[in-house]
Design a protein around this motif. Structure first.
Motif, PDB file in Angstrom:
ATOM      1  N   SER A  41     -12.303 -11.452   3.562  1.00  0.00           N
ATOM      2  CA  SER A  41     -10.819 -11.810   3.666  1.00  0.00           C
ATOM      3  C   SER A  41     -10.268 -11.800   5.162  1.00  0.00           C
ATOM      4  O   SER A  41      -9.632 -11.066   5.672  1.00  0.00           O
ATOM      5  CB  SER A  41     -10.213 -10.649   3.001  1.00  0.00           C
ATOM      6  OG  SER A  41      -9.049 -11.080   2.605  1.00  0.00           O
ATOM      7  N   TYR A  42     -10.952 -12.764   5.842  1.00  0.00           N
ATOM      8  CA  TYR A  42     -10.607 -12.731   7.361  1.00  0.00           C
ATOM      9  C   TYR A  42      -9.741 -14.226   7.532  1.00  0.00           C
ATOM     10  O   TYR A  42     -10.193 -15.245   6.830  1.00  0.00           O
ATOM     11  CB  TYR A  42     -11.624 -12.685   8.281  1.00  0.00           C
ATOM     12  CG  TYR A  42     -12.696 -13.500   8.098  1.00  0.00           C
ATOM     13  CD1 TYR A  42     -12.715 -14.636   8.861  1.00  0.00           C
ATOM     14  CD2 TYR A  42     -13.951 -13.249   7.399  1.00  0.00           C
ATOM     15  CE1 TYR A  42     -13.919 -15.645   8.837  1.00  0.00           C
ATOM     16  CE2 TYR A  42     -15.011 -13.924   7.481  1.00  0.00           C
ATOM     17  CZ  TYR A  42     -15.123 -15.163   8.279  1.00  0.00           C
ATOM     18  OH  TYR A  42     -16.098 -16.105   8.094  1.00  0.00           O
ATOM     19  N   GLY A  43      -9.052 -14.303   8.632  1.00  0.00           N
ATOM     20  CA  GLY A  43      -8.493 -15.567   9.097  1.00  0.00           C
ATOM     21  C   GLY A  43      -9.555 -16.469   9.750  1.00  0.00           C
ATOM     22  O   GLY A  43      -9.284 -16.304  11.044  1.00  0.00           O
ATOM     23  N   GLY A  44     -10.094 -17.379   9.069  1.00  0.00           N
ATOM     24  CA  GLY A  44     -11.032 -18.091   9.987  1.00  0.00           C
ATOM     25  C   GLY A  44     -10.672 -18.902  11.026  1.00  0.00           C
ATOM     26  O   GLY A  44     -11.171 -19.364  11.971  1.00  0.00           O
ATOM     27  N   CYS A  45      -9.290 -19.445  10.749  1.00  0.00           N
ATOM     28  CA  CYS A  45      -8.674 -20.231  11.277  1.00  0.00           C
ATOM     29  C   CYS A  45      -8.176 -19.573  12.835  1.00  0.00           C
ATOM     30  O   CYS A  45      -7.901 -20.537  13.797  1.00  0.00           O
ATOM     31  CB  CYS A  45      -7.447 -20.854  10.662  1.00  0.00           C
ATOM     32  SG  CYS A  45      -7.732 -21.962   9.426  1.00  0.00           S
ATOM     33  N   GLY A  46      -8.229 -18.430  12.846  1.00  0.00           N
ATOM     34  CA  GLY A  46      -7.810 -17.603  14.010  1.00  0.00           C
ATOM     35  C   GLY A  46      -8.727 -17.446  15.141  1.00  0.00           C
ATOM     36  O   GLY A  46      -8.594 -16.664  16.014  1.00  0.00           O
ATOM     37  N   SER A  52     -10.000 -16.962  22.784  1.00  0.00           N
ATOM     38  CA  SER A  52      -9.005 -17.214  23.822  1.00  0.00           C
ATOM     39  C   SER A  52      -8.694 -15.867  24.493  1.00  0.00           C
ATOM     40  O   SER A  52      -8.177 -15.792  25.642  1.00  0.00           O
ATOM     41  CB  SER A  52      -8.194 -18.118  23.628  1.00  0.00           C
ATOM     42  OG  SER A  52      -7.239 -17.419  22.755  1.00  0.00           O
ATOM     43  N   GLY A  53      -8.224 -14.927  23.377  1.00  0.00           N
ATOM     44  CA  GLY A  53      -8.024 -13.541  23.751  1.00  0.00           C
ATOM     45  C   GLY A  53      -6.362 -13.502  23.448  1.00  0.00           C
ATOM     46  O   GLY A  53      -5.768 -12.569  23.529  1.00  0.00           O
ATOM     47  N   ASP A  54      -5.998 -14.536  22.926  1.00  0.00           N
ATOM     48  CA  ASP A  54      -4.653 -14.623  22.223  1.00  0.00           C
ATOM     49  C   ASP A  54      -4.484 -13.354  21.115  1.00  0.00           C
ATOM     50  O   ASP A  54      -3.458 -12.761  20.890  1.00  0.00           O
ATOM     51  CB  ASP A  54      -3.992 -15.707  21.468  1.00  0.00           C
ATOM     52  CG  ASP A  54      -3.810 -17.016  22.793  1.00  0.00           C
ATOM     53  OD1 ASP A  54      -3.343 -16.543  23.891  1.00  0.00           O
ATOM     54  OD2 ASP A  54      -3.948 -18.145  22.390  1.00  0.00           O
ATOM     55  N   VAL A  55      -5.658 -13.272  20.408  1.00  0.00           N
ATOM     56  CA  VAL A  55      -5.745 -12.303  19.480  1.00  0.00           C
ATOM     57  C   VAL A  55      -6.720 -11.325  20.096  1.00  0.00           C
ATOM     58  O   VAL A  55      -8.118 -11.894  20.174  1.00  0.00           O
ATOM     59  CB  VAL A  55      -6.238 -12.912  18.070  1.00  0.00           C
ATOM     60  CG1 VAL A  55      -6.467 -11.734  17.125  1.00  0.00           C
ATOM     61  CG2 VAL A  55      -5.263 -13.780  17.511  1.00  0.00           C
ATOM     62  N   SER A  56      -6.218 -10.239  20.525  1.00  0.00           N
ATOM     63  CA  SER A  56      -7.193  -9.160  21.517  1.00  0.00           C
ATOM     64  C   SER A  56      -8.411  -8.601  20.486  1.00  0.00           C
ATOM     65  O   SER A  56      -9.406  -8.428  21.231  1.00  0.00           O
ATOM     66  CB  SER A  56      -6.306  -8.203  21.979  1.00  0.00           C
ATOM     67  OG  SER A  56      -5.707  -7.473  20.932  1.00  0.00           O
ATOM     68  N   ASP A  57      -8.023  -8.287  19.226  1.00  0.00           N
ATOM     69  CA  ASP A  57      -8.931  -7.560  18.592  1.00  0.00           C
ATOM     70  C   ASP A  57      -9.632  -8.138  17.325  1.00  0.00           C
ATOM     71  O   ASP A  57      -8.781  -8.755  16.490  1.00  0.00           O
ATOM     72  CB  ASP A  57      -8.111  -6.006  17.994  1.00  0.00           C
ATOM     73  CG  ASP A  57      -9.129  -5.220  17.366  1.00  0.00           C
ATOM     74  OD1 ASP A  57     -10.484  -5.623  17.054  1.00  0.00           O
ATOM     75  OD2 ASP A  57      -9.203  -4.106  17.466  1.00  0.00           O
ATOM     76  N   LEU A  61      -7.817 -10.285  12.558  1.00  0.00           N
ATOM     77  CA  LEU A  61      -8.098 -11.352  11.592  1.00  0.00           C
ATOM     78  C   LEU A  61      -8.443 -10.673  10.408  1.00  0.00           C
ATOM     79  O   LEU A  61      -8.586 -11.649   9.537  1.00  0.00           O
ATOM     80  CB  LEU A  61      -9.416 -12.302  12.362  1.00  0.00           C
ATOM     81  CG  LEU A  61      -9.012 -12.923  13.610  1.00  0.00           C
ATOM     82  CD1 LEU A  61     -10.481 -13.553  13.955  1.00  0.00           C
ATOM     83  CD2 LEU A  61      -8.033 -13.601  13.907  1.00  0.00           C
ATOM     84  N   MET A  62      -8.775  -9.552  10.240  1.00  0.00           N
ATOM     85  CA  MET A  62      -9.261  -9.111   8.762  1.00  0.00           C
ATOM     86  C   MET A  62      -8.128  -7.931   8.456  1.00  0.00           C
ATOM     87  O   MET A  62      -8.513  -7.512   7.424  1.00  0.00           O
ATOM     88  CB  MET A  62     -10.652  -8.343   9.106  1.00  0.00           C
ATOM     89  CG  MET A  62     -11.577  -9.275   9.391  1.00  0.00           C
ATOM     90  SD  MET A  62     -13.373  -8.403   9.413  1.00  0.00           S
ATOM     91  CE  MET A  62     -13.242  -7.656  10.964  1.00  0.00           C
ATOM     92  N   SER A  63      -7.047  -8.190   9.039  1.00  0.00           N
ATOM     93  CA  SER A  63      -5.880  -7.132   8.688  1.00  0.00           C
ATOM     94  C   SER A  63      -4.782  -7.540   7.923  1.00  0.00           C
ATOM     95  O   SER A  63      -4.504  -8.996   8.058  1.00  0.00           O
ATOM     96  CB  SER A  63      -5.311  -6.471   9.850  1.00  0.00           C
ATOM     97  OG  SER A  63      -6.176  -5.651  10.494  1.00  0.00           O
ATOM     98  N   GLU A 146     -20.641 -15.454  14.899  1.00  0.00           N
ATOM     99  CA  GLU A 146     -20.535 -16.226  16.175  1.00  0.00           C
ATOM    100  C   GLU A 146     -19.389 -16.207  17.183  1.00  0.00           C
ATOM    101  O   GLU A 146     -19.658 -15.950  18.112  1.00  0.00           O
ATOM    102  CB  GLU A 146     -20.783 -17.737  15.509  1.00  0.00           C
ATOM    103  CG  GLU A 146     -21.979 -17.906  14.576  1.00  0.00           C
ATOM    104  CD  GLU A 146     -21.860 -19.356  13.958  1.00  0.00           C
ATOM    105  OE1 GLU A 146     -23.130 -19.948  13.839  1.00  0.00           O
ATOM    106  OE2 GLU A 146     -21.030 -19.716  13.790  1.00  0.00           O
ATOM    107  N   ALA A 147     -18.382 -16.070  16.497  1.00  0.00           N
ATOM    108  CA  ALA A 147     -17.214 -15.785  17.325  1.00  0.00           C
ATOM    109  C   ALA A 147     -17.177 -14.483  18.262  1.00  0.00           C
ATOM    110  O   ALA A 147     -16.878 -14.702  19.647  1.00  0.00           O
ATOM    111  CB  ALA A 147     -16.001 -15.672  16.543  1.00  0.00           C
ATOM    112  N   MET A 148     -17.659 -13.466  17.852  1.00  0.00           N
ATOM    113  CA  MET A 148     -17.809 -12.317  18.563  1.00  0.00           C
ATOM    114  C   MET A 148     -19.013 -12.372  19.424  1.00  0.00           C
ATOM    115  O   MET A 148     -18.831 -11.985  20.535  1.00  0.00           O
ATOM    116  CB  MET A 148     -18.123 -11.171  17.522  1.00  0.00           C
ATOM    117  CG  MET A 148     -17.105 -10.726  16.821  1.00  0.00           C
ATOM    118  SD  MET A 148     -17.005  -9.115  15.901  1.00  0.00           S
ATOM    119  CE  MET A 148     -18.166  -9.696  14.561  1.00  0.00           C
ATOM    120  N   ALA A 149     -20.020 -13.009  19.110  1.00  0.00           N
ATOM    121  CA  ALA A 149     -21.091 -13.317  20.045  1.00  0.00           C
ATOM    122  C   ALA A 149     -20.570 -14.352  21.571  1.00  0.00           C
ATOM    123  O   ALA A 149     -21.072 -13.915  22.408  1.00  0.00           O
ATOM    124  CB  ALA A 149     -22.305 -13.928  19.672  1.00  0.00           C
TER     125      ALA A 149
END
Length: 577
Positions: A41-46, A52-57, A61-63, A146-149
């Motif tokens: 249940s996360y926002g993959g489009c984010g 980029s850092g616009d979303v810091s944590d 995306l999962m909240s 992959e995004a976190m890596a």
């Protein structure tokens, strides 16, 4: 009476929406979600905005909107939905109405009985058939792992150069994510001759390309990646195309996705040749006890009446509600889509709905492309900015087949495209576009809004009053062409026209539109003319004046000098407006 059991395979977008809708309508139903990943249940489009850092944590995306983390415990306690993570659905026994699943951590297998089954298996990134894509520094950034890596590599300073394969929405978003905040030297390689292929027509695609290049992103179009090779163990990768070699510390593949219909196909359900699960308007598969939605299905295109794959989180959420309603005993329907789409590229928004001119031609329409450049609010209001808005209309039926635009004021653009998407679905004509009712106040719109101006221009073009030339056609004829008898008649004021007159000499004539009637003798009658102004409005007026005087060998440049400059076709001295 036995409890109705619902099993949902997939827990990213459609699955959770379906589950929660069912439990709200029928809290007595037993609902279980199964997902092979640990993140649900996360926002993959984010993902690009997380990198980029616009979303810091990543937890953002999962909240939920009230900052509750959407974990299995959250769904069980707050929603009454059981969730099995790290559990893969291996097969479906439709006759017995059971799903065979396997725990990926323990290897334990079991079957889950169902009365209703929902397939929310999503999509799979396309994989290019080239060597080197299995290298650990090559990724598709299609999930949170992959995004976190990728973000960790960048944050550690391990990425100075990146190559992105593909100039679609994800490729453009990732270019911004890497270069804007992190300063990574970023190159995009695209096999098509334009960015955002299949989304934009050439005129606007050229503007997006220039915008990327203005933000230090190198763009190579019409190139095929042949290989990704390792130079040495710790050195940069080498991306070899059919035209050049590019060094990269990180390679991101963004070449689209395909629907994940393998489980459905193996169960004998109807799927398309592309692998998308086929559903009816109730979102039932060929088995009425099994529903499907989100990225794994194909939906009806409301303009072509054909099925197409349109992976969008917004569609998945809408479809999840419909499936949940129907399983709970209701009768909801999904009518299809016109393919409404938006993307942010640096400080520019791009949005579309419906067909491009090329797609309309392929579908057998006789499309006409119309481009308007106008302020997105009253021209005298301080925050106004130019909006570039185009329509594709059918010459025979006058139906609006597609709209596309770009603007720095993204909310203003997306709001208009959203309104026009409803018009497309309703089979609206150019007359409907001309008379579309929109709210007016100077801080938000012009008295004659740009959407109405677009309809008016389309009417004039279809009625033969406004004979036009597109910006890319103008470039081919004037900047790169060899037609000595082609002249530009610039009907702007002398100050605006001066840099062009200085640059192109006798090929660029300046006669302001308000003086044209008294200076018609200065207009060459033995030459082909392209009439230009800043946006295409004054030049249209001039076109009518010329026609009245018997000068019929003239065309109006759509979008005017604003479109030419936005496309990067000509570079003149600063101060020209």
């Amino acid at each position: 009476m036995a409890t109705t059991r619902v099993v949902i395979i997939g827990a990213v977008a459609l699955g959770p929406k379906t589950a929660c809708r069912i439990k709200r309508l029928r809290p007595d139903f037993d609902v279980i979600m199964v997902d092979q990943d640990e993140y649900i249940s996360y926002g993959g489009c984010g993902i690009p905005y997380y990198i980029s850092g616009d979303v810091s944590d990543v937890n953002e995306l999962m909240s939920t909107s009230f900052h509750m983390l959407r974990t299995p415990e959250f769904f069980e306690k707050a929603k009454g939905v059981k969730v099995l993570t790290r559990t893969r659905a291996e097969s479906i026994d439709r006759k017995a109405k059971r799903v065979w699943v396997r725990n990926l951590l323990t290897g334990q297998e079991k079957d889950l009985p169902y009365d209703y089954l929902v397939l929310a298996t999503g999509s799979i990134p396309n994989r290019l058939p080239i060597p080197g894509l299995d290298h650990p520094r090559v990724t598709s950034v299609s999930n949170l792992h992959e995004a976190m890596a990728v973000k960790e590599k960048i944050a550690k300073g391990e990425v100075d150069k990146a190559v992105i394969v593909g100039a679609g929405a994800i490729g453009c978003e990732m270019a911004e994510a890497l270069s804007d905040l992190w300063g990574v030297e970023t190159t995009i390689v695209e096999i098509a001759p334009q960015v955002l292929p299949g989304v934009l027509d050439t005129s606007l695609a050229r503007m997006v390309q220039k915008h990327l290049e203005e933000h230090d992103v190198t763009v190579h179009l019409g190139e095929t990646v042949r290989e990704v090779a390792e130079t040495d163990e710790d050195g940069p990768l080498m991306v070899r195309t059919d035209k050049r070699e590019l060094e990269a510390d990180l390679v991101i593949t963004a070449v689209g996705v395909r629907p994940n219909g393998d489980l459905a196909r193996a169960a004998g359900l109807a799927v398309s040749p592309r692998g998308g699960i086929l559903v009816n308007q109730r979102l039932q598969t060929s088995d009425p006890s099994i529903y499907a939605g989100g990225d794994c299905i194909e939906v009806l295109h409301q303009i072509t009446a054909k099925h197409f794959h349109f992976p969008q989180g917004s569609l998945a959420n809408r479809q999840g509600r419909i499936i949940g309603t129907n399983i709970a005993g209701g009768s909801a329907r999904f009518p299809g889509s016109v393919g409404t789409f938006a993307v942010k590229i640096f400080d520019m928004a791009v949005a579309t709905a419906g067909l491009t001119r090329k797609a309309a031609e392929a579908e057998g329409f006789d499309p006409v492309f119309v481009l308007v450049v106008q302020a997105d609010r009253a021209h005298f209001y301080p925050t106004q900015d130019l909006m570039y808005l185009a329509a594709v209309v059918d010459r025979k039926t006058r139906r609006v087949l597609g709209v596309q635009g770009m603007s720095h004021n993204g909310d203003a653009l997306v709001g208009r495209i959203n309104a026009l998407a409803a018009l497309l679905a309703a089979k609206g004509t150019v007359e409907d576009l001309s008379n579309l009712e929109v709210a007016y106040t100077p801080p938000f719109a012009s008295a004659m809004d740009i959407v109405n101006a677009l309809g008016n221009t389309a009417e004039n073009v279809l009625d033969g009053l406004n004979r036009t030339v597109d910006p890319e056609e103008f470039e081919a004829l004037f900047f790169r062409g060899k037609e000595d008898d082609l002249l530009c008649l610039d009907v702007r004021g002398p100050q605006n026209a001066a840099p062009f007159v200085a640059r192109f000499g006798d090929r660029w004539i300046n006669i302001p539109q308000e003086t044209l009637e008294e200076r018609l003798d200065q207009v060459p009658r033995d030459k082909k003319l392209v009439v230009v102004c800043n946006s295409g409005v004054r030049s249209y007026e001039a076109l009518l004046q010329l026609r009245k005087a018997g000068i019929t060998n003239a065309l109006n440049l759509q979008g005017g000098v604003a479109a030419v400059k936005k496309s990067g076709m000509v570079d003149l001295s600063e101060g020209e407006s």
